[in-house]
Write a protein that holds these residues in place. Sequence first.
Motif, PDB file in Angstrom:
ATOM      1  N   PRO A  38       0.836  -1.210   0.000  1.00 45.47           N
ATOM      2  CA  PRO A  38       0.000   0.000   0.000  1.00 45.47           C
ATOM      3  C   PRO A  38       0.868   1.255   0.000  1.00 45.47           C
ATOM      4  O   PRO A  38       2.083   1.194   0.209  1.00 45.47           O
ATOM      5  N   LEU A  39       0.231   2.370  -0.237  1.00 44.19           N
ATOM      6  CA  LEU A  39       0.922   3.656  -0.192  1.00 44.19           C
ATOM      7  C   LEU A  39       1.572   3.829   1.181  1.00 44.19           C
ATOM      8  O   LEU A  39       0.895   3.726   2.206  1.00 44.19           O
ATOM      9  N   PRO A  40       2.882   4.102   1.245  1.00 43.25           N
ATOM     10  CA  PRO A  40       3.550   4.185   2.551  1.00 43.25           C
ATOM     11  C   PRO A  40       3.382   5.521   3.260  1.00 43.25           C
ATOM     12  O   PRO A  40       3.711   5.643   4.444  1.00 43.25           O
ATOM     13  N   GLY A  41       2.878   6.549   2.575  1.00 45.23           N
ATOM     14  CA  GLY A  41       2.722   7.874   3.171  1.00 45.23           C
ATOM     15  C   GLY A  41       2.521   8.902   2.080  1.00 45.23           C
ATOM     16  O   GLY A  41       2.282   8.562   0.914  1.00 45.23           O
ATOM     17  N   ASP A  42       2.603  10.169   2.448  1.00 45.95           N
ATOM     18  CA  ASP A  42       2.451  11.222   1.444  1.00 45.95           C
ATOM     19  C   ASP A  42       3.466  11.036   0.324  1.00 45.95           C
ATOM     20  O   ASP A  42       4.617  10.619   0.558  1.00 45.95           O
ATOM     21  N   ALA A  43       3.030  11.344  -0.907  1.00 44.31           N
ATOM     22  CA  ALA A  43       3.902  11.163  -2.063  1.00 44.31           C
ATOM     23  C   ALA A  43       3.535  12.174  -3.142  1.00 44.31           C
ATOM     24  O   ALA A  43       2.493  12.834  -3.076  1.00 44.31           O
ATOM     25  N   THR A  44       4.406  12.292  -4.120  1.00 45.29           N
ATOM     26  CA  THR A  44       4.154  13.137  -5.286  1.00 45.29           C
ATOM     27  C   THR A  44       4.335  12.317  -6.547  1.00 45.29           C
ATOM     28  O   THR A  44       5.027  11.301  -6.554  1.00 45.29           O
ATOM     29  N   ALA A  45       3.696  12.778  -7.616  1.00 47.97           N
ATOM     30  CA  ALA A  45       3.817  12.125  -8.913  1.00 47.97           C
ATOM     31  C   ALA A  45       3.487  13.144  -9.994  1.00 47.97           C
ATOM     32  O   ALA A  45       3.037  14.266  -9.695  1.00 47.97           O
ATOM     33  N   ASP A  46       3.724  12.785 -11.236  1.00 50.64           N
ATOM     34  CA  ASP A  46       3.280  13.619 -12.352  1.00 50.64           C
ATOM     35  C   ASP A  46       1.817  13.326 -12.687  1.00 50.64           C
ATOM     36  O   ASP A  46       1.058  14.231 -13.039  1.00 50.64           O
ATOM     37  N   VAL A  47       1.456  12.053 -12.564  1.00 48.31           N
ATOM     38  CA  VAL A  47       0.070  11.623 -12.795  1.00 48.31           C
ATOM     39  C   VAL A  47      -0.271  10.589 -11.734  1.00 48.31           C
ATOM     40  O   VAL A  47       0.486   9.635 -11.522  1.00 48.31           O
ATOM     41  N   VAL A  48      -1.397  10.745 -11.061  1.00 48.72           N
ATOM     42  CA  VAL A  48      -1.891   9.717 -10.154  1.00 48.72           C
ATOM     43  C   VAL A  48      -3.200   9.190 -10.725  1.00 48.72           C
ATOM     44  O   VAL A  48      -4.080   9.964 -11.119  1.00 48.72           O
ATOM     45  N   ILE A  49      -3.295   7.888 -10.798  1.00 48.36           N
ATOM     46  CA  ILE A  49      -4.460   7.210 -11.365  1.00 48.36           C
ATOM     47  C   ILE A  49      -5.163   6.456 -10.248  1.00 48.36           C
ATOM     48  O   ILE A  49      -4.537   5.645  -9.550  1.00 48.36           O
ATOM     49  N   VAL A  50      -6.440   6.719 -10.074  1.00 44.17           N
ATOM     50  CA  VAL A  50      -7.225   6.069  -9.027  1.00 44.17           C
ATOM     51  C   VAL A  50      -8.007   4.925  -9.666  1.00 44.17           C
ATOM     52  O   VAL A  50      -8.919   5.149 -10.465  1.00 44.17           O
ATOM     53  N   GLY A  51      -7.642   3.701  -9.322  1.00 46.55           N
ATOM     54  CA  GLY A  51      -8.314   2.523  -9.866  1.00 46.55           C
ATOM     55  C   GLY A  51      -7.354   1.634 -10.626  1.00 46.55           C
ATOM     56  O   GLY A  51      -6.748   2.070 -11.605  1.00 46.55           O
ATOM     57  N   GLY A  52      -7.244   0.377 -10.182  1.00 49.55           N
ATOM     58  CA  GLY A  52      -6.331  -0.561 -10.822  1.00 49.55           C
ATOM     59  C   GLY A  52      -7.040  -1.586 -11.681  1.00 49.55           C
ATOM     60  O   GLY A  52      -6.680  -2.771 -11.690  1.00 49.55           O
ATOM     61  N   GLY A  53      -8.051  -1.128 -12.427  1.00 48.78           N
ATOM     62  CA  GLY A  53      -8.718  -1.988 -13.407  1.00 48.78           C
ATOM     63  C   GLY A  53      -8.221  -1.675 -14.798  1.00 48.78           C
ATOM     64  O   GLY A  53      -7.170  -1.054 -14.992  1.00 48.78           O
ATOM     65  N   TYR A  54      -8.995  -2.097 -15.803  1.00 46.24           N
ATOM     66  CA  TYR A  54      -8.563  -1.892 -17.189  1.00 46.24           C
ATOM     67  C   TYR A  54      -8.306  -0.425 -17.512  1.00 46.24           C
ATOM     68  O   TYR A  54      -7.284  -0.075 -18.102  1.00 46.24           O
ATOM     69  N   THR A  55      -9.231   0.471 -17.128  1.00 43.29           N
ATOM     70  CA  THR A  55      -9.059   1.876 -17.499  1.00 43.29           C
ATOM     71  C   THR A  55      -7.777   2.440 -16.907  1.00 43.29           C
ATOM     72  O   THR A  55      -6.970   3.077 -17.606  1.00 43.29           O
ATOM     73  N   GLY A  56      -7.568   2.221 -15.602  1.00 44.76           N
ATOM     74  CA  GLY A  56      -6.386   2.762 -14.951  1.00 44.76           C
ATOM     75  C   GLY A  56      -5.101   2.170 -15.479  1.00 44.76           C
ATOM     76  O   GLY A  56      -4.115   2.894 -15.729  1.00 44.76           O
ATOM     77  N   LEU A  57      -5.076   0.855 -15.672  1.00 45.92           N
ATOM     78  CA  LEU A  57      -3.846   0.203 -16.119  1.00 45.92           C
ATOM     79  C   LEU A  57      -3.535   0.527 -17.573  1.00 45.92           C
ATOM     80  O   LEU A  57      -2.369   0.766 -17.932  1.00 45.92           O
ATOM     81  N   TRP A  58      -4.558   0.539 -18.435  1.00 43.45           N
ATOM     82  CA  TRP A  58      -4.311   0.929 -19.831  1.00 43.45           C
ATOM     83  C   TRP A  58      -3.820   2.375 -19.899  1.00 43.45           C
ATOM     84  O   TRP A  58      -2.906   2.699 -20.675  1.00 43.45           O
ATOM     85  N   THR A  59      -4.395   3.261 -19.079  1.00 42.27           N
ATOM     86  CA  THR A  59      -3.968   4.662 -19.091  1.00 42.27           C
ATOM     87  C   THR A  59      -2.506   4.773 -18.665  1.00 42.27           C
ATOM     88  O   THR A  59      -1.712   5.497 -19.283  1.00 42.27           O
TER      89      THR A  59
END
Length: 478
Positions: A38-59
């Motif tokens: 799981p997420l270990p704490g506050d983090a940064t990214a260029d893009v964060v995707i919510v959802g690990g199904g087809y839409t999120g993984l393909w994106t």
Amino acid sequence: MSSAGRVVDGFVNGFVNGGVSFWFADDGLPAEGTWRAPLPGDATADVVIVGGGYTGLWTAYYLKTAAPFLRITVLEQKFCGYGASGRNGGWLYNGIAGRDRYAQLHGHDAAVALQRAMNETVAEVVRVTADEGIDADVHVGGVLEVAYTPAQLARLKTFHAHELTYGEHDRELYDAAGTAERIRIADALGSTWTPHGARLHPVKLVKGLAAAVEALGVTVHEGTLVTEIRPRHAVTPYGTVRAPYVLRCTEGFTAALKGQRRTWLPMNSSMIATEPLTDEQWAEIGWAGRETLGDMAHAYMYAQRTADGRIALGGRGVPYRFGSRTDNDGGTQPATVAALREILVRLFPSLFGTAVEHAWSGVLGVPRDWCATVTLDRSTGLGWAGGYVGSGVATTNLAARTLRDLVQQDSGQAGATDLTALPWVNHRVRKWEPEPLRWLGVHGMYATYRAADRRETTSGRGRSSRLARVADVVAGRH
């Protein structure tokens, strides 16, 4: 994993009920201790995707392959594929929710472009699975939709002609004899077939995608529930991920997010899988082309011939739970299992003594106007895709490539593309009604559709029941 009996000749005697889905039972259900961290704490990214199904993984896949320097994080509340991506019927096909409405809003040519993109998407998914070495039991056999009442036959012919107007000139129409050459369904009067479809194993695909994006350098956190999405923030109990772009890819689970209760309705769909059939049974049924199979009933069914020789068949059971609640790991009511088995035997009477070995359910996202959408709000960096209304196996891929193009266009990495010009981009729709109107409307709608199907079966008339038109109005489809 719960058990509630095995259905043979209408009796219950040990079939698996729930456990997320047959597909996970077949390919391995991830034990909780084996999930990605799981997420270990506050983090940064260029893009964060919510959802690990087809839409999120393909994106994540398309963004990372287009721009390898991007720091991309995927947050999944349980494990990748826990939602519709791991429970669907394995129909990779060219249908898209809302196409006719987009033709009304944006013109016929715009809808033709959308349909053409969906046709090409089927081939795109097949190509990527091969390129990435994902063995998802893909078989390109097209989609066969069958009519077995006079009213269904009339709808089928209208549907076939309508699809031709969207440029699908490789579609074929069969009479009863032509249908029987492909598959022997009791009392089948005709069918329509498109080559733009394939059967696949949903979980093998989602597991392969998750591994592929990780290999590209995408960070995937499982067991990480996102409780709120706001501009440039994805909030979880473990910390907040900050990013210029936050993409919501939660489909039927969207209602659980803060402020999204009435955005998309989580519509329930249920499935059964039989025991493997014998060679003699397959010889009697036919289905050598392994087409995905549907019918023209108002409360329609969908089915496939699996790689290991079963029939997996689905349809509506309990269509909606009060308050937009979702199921518990796919558990399905015995009455729904019995109803799906009745459909199986209605289609193939010779399978009366065949056992159902697994039953499960899942939710799909339904917007109020039944139109799938892709959106990026350039002022906030919030994006989303979904509302596939059960046609997500292929549509998720087109949505992901469109989100990629929208993000690249907004960040100045690329200009407008053919995909960003499609009519489903940035489409807005009103929210669903509050309870109890939502529950009453959905249950009333499907009760009316089922009544229409019964009336058509008993009357033998060659026109659709007026009850179905009433249900269409309630649904907001017309």
